[in-house]
Design an enzyme around this catalytic site. Structure first.
Site, mmCIF file in Angstrom:
data_model
loop_
_atom_site.group_PDB
_atom_site.id
_atom_site.type_symbol
_atom_site.label_atom_id
_atom_site.label_comp_id
_atom_site.label_asym_id
_atom_site.label_seq_id
_atom_site.Cartn_x
_atom_site.Cartn_y
_atom_site.Cartn_z
ATOM 1 N N SER A 19 8.942 0.878 1.888
ATOM 2 C CA SER A 19 8.356 -0.246 1.146
ATOM 3 C C SER A 19 9.162 -1.530 1.229
ATOM 4 C CB SER A 19 8.190 0.153 -0.316
ATOM 5 O OG SER A 19 9.410 0.679 -0.787
ATOM 6 N N THR A 56 8.987 -2.353 -3.946
ATOM 7 C CA THR A 56 9.737 -3.578 -3.669
ATOM 8 C C THR A 56 11.108 -3.524 -4.316
ATOM 9 O OG1 THR A 56 7.765 -4.939 -3.573
ATOM 10 C CG2 THR A 56 9.756 -6.030 -4.347
ATOM 11 N N ARG A 68 -2.482 -10.756 4.088
ATOM 12 C CA ARG A 68 -2.273 -10.698 2.631
ATOM 13 C C ARG A 68 -0.799 -10.960 2.281
ATOM 14 N NH1 ARG A 68 1.108 -7.639 -1.086
ATOM 15 N NH2 ARG A 68 0.023 -7.478 -3.053
ATOM 16 N N THR A 86 7.954 -5.939 -9.794
ATOM 17 C CA THR A 86 7.563 -4.992 -8.755
ATOM 18 C C THR A 86 6.198 -4.427 -9.131
ATOM 19 O OG1 THR A 86 8.143 -2.927 -7.630
ATOM 20 C CG2 THR A 86 8.809 -3.122 -9.916
ATOM 21 N N GLY A 87 5.441 -4.025 -8.128
ATOM 22 C CA GLY A 87 4.123 -3.464 -8.414
ATOM 23 C C GLY A 87 3.028 -4.234 -7.706
ATOM 24 N N THR A 130 10.222 -7.191 0.296
ATOM 25 C CA THR A 130 9.233 -6.105 0.357
ATOM 26 C C THR A 130 8.449 -6.129 1.665
ATOM 27 O OG1 THR A 130 7.380 -5.123 -0.873
ATOM 28 C CG2 THR A 130 7.384 -7.506 -0.683
HETATM 29 C C1 SD4 Z 1 3.454 -6.771 -3.425
HETATM 30 N N1 SD4 Z 1 4.844 -6.647 -5.354
HETATM 31 O O1 SD4 Z 1 3.444 -7.085 -2.249
HETATM 32 C C2 SD4 Z 1 4.722 -6.210 -4.003
HETATM 33 C C3 SD4 Z 1 4.707 -4.727 -3.818
HETATM 34 C C4 SD4 Z 1 5.660 -4.027 -4.707
HETATM 35 O O2 SD4 Z 1 6.783 -2.314 -5.518
HETATM 36 O O3 SD4 Z 1 6.240 -4.532 -5.595
HETATM 37 N N2 SD4 Z 1 5.922 -2.846 -4.603
HETATM 38 O O4 SD4 Z 1 2.476 -6.857 -4.147
#
Ligand code: SD4
Length: 315
Positions: free
Chosen positions: A73, A176, A204, A227-228, A194
């Site tokens: 990731s 991330t 994207r 994160t997320g 990330t």
């Molecule tokens: C995203 N926030 O590209 C990032 C992905 C992520 O833990 O945080 N993963 O949306």
């Protein structure tokens, strides 16, 4: 208290403790997202512990994660977009409000360092795609092979069988690394890097390279990172919101919690996503909060380098 043993980082903290309250402030301190935060913190801590700058710590720290080709990731070992190509997003910000980001960057190993170069060598804040890659190559970065890691290739082939796009919380497409630190003289900095959501549409870009969404620093107040699922964070300018809530007097923990409550109100699909915020204030106190159970983070200070579980909204 849960007690999960983290292995693979010799000599570092081994206890995963639940942290549902703000921790007493200590300086210097560094916090970062997820279990890979331990190894990243260890590198950052070397700098902080020798009275180095928070900015150097947050760059060098997350470079450890970017370097790990087995990480699905972060960095070039990350899971690709739906066309099978890894594209990277990163940002960095220092105590003077200087900041830089790169997005949709291909075949460069350390996007966080390119982000730092955008900050330090250009009049711009954000560079993307082929322009960002050209800038990186002109500044000494190497073009890496266009090749998926063995694990990413296997996962991508599996995904292609159904080509279904359904991000799941707390699995490999949500890891991330975001890092925020305060150094011995009390200056704050932050970074975030990330490969973005796995199997995203080509082109994207998530929250991570966007200053104020994936990460934000205000040296008078504090710093935050996220994160997320980036779309949900972008909708509320998440990290900026956390810092502004701390400015209004909230503790880092309460600021993260309020920001998650805002995210829940502004994202109808909140039950299906994971987002976690991490925050550090000027006193060196920290906090975290997530939508769902399962968000972990690492903290390193003079007491060691340990994992914590974040509190969460969906109980
Ligand atoms: C995203 N926030 O590209 C990032 C992905 C992520 O833990 O945080 N993963 O949306």
């Amino acid at each position: 208290m849960s007690a999960l043993v983290i292995t693979g980082v010799p000599g570092l903290g081994k206890n995963l403790e639940e942290n549902f309250t703000d921790q007493a402030g200590k300086k210097p301190v560094v916090i970062s997202t997820w279990d890979h935060g331990l190894a990243a913190n260890a590198e950052a801590w070397k700098i902080l512990n020798s009275r180095g700058k928070a900015l150097d710590a947050v760059e060098k720290g997350v470079m450890v994660t970017e370097d790990d080709f087995s990480n699905l990731s972060v960095g070039l070992g990350g899971l690709p977009d739906r066309e099978g190509i890894v594209t990277l997003d990163a940002s960095i910000m220092d105590e003077n409000g200087r900041c830089g980001g790169v997005a949709f960057l291909e075949r460069i190993k350390h996007p966080v360092s390119v982000a730092r170069m955008v900050m330090e060598k250009t009049p711009h804040v954000l560079m993307v795609g082929s322009g960002a890659q050209k800038f990186a190559l002109e500044n000494g970065f190497k073009l890496e092979p266009k090749k998926l890691s063995p694990a990413a290739e296997k996962a991508y082939k599996e995904w292609l069988k159904r080509s279904e796009y359904k991000p799941k919380a707390n699995i490999e497409n949500h890891d991330t690394i975001g890092m925020v630190a305060i150094d011995a003289v009390g200056n704050l900095s932050g970074s975030c890097t990330t490969s973005g959501l796995a199997y995203k549409m080509r082109g994207r870009v998530g929250d991570s390279p966007i200053i104020g969404a994936g990460m934000y620093v205000d040296n008078e107040v504090g710093a935050a990172c996220a994160t997320g699922v980036g779309e949900t964070v972008l909708r509320i300018c998440g990290s900026y919101l956390v810092v502004e809530l701390m400015r209004q007097g909230l503790s880092p923990m309460d600021a993260c919690k309020k920001a998650i409550e805002r995210l829940v109100v502004k994202n109808l699909n909140y039950r299906e996503v994971q987002v976690g915020f991490l925050a550090l204030n000027k006193k060196g106190e920290h906090g975290a909060f997530a939508v769902q159970k399962g968000f972990t983070y690492a903290l390193a200070d003079s007491g060691g380098n340990k994992m914590f579980d974040s509190d969460y909204f969906l109980r």
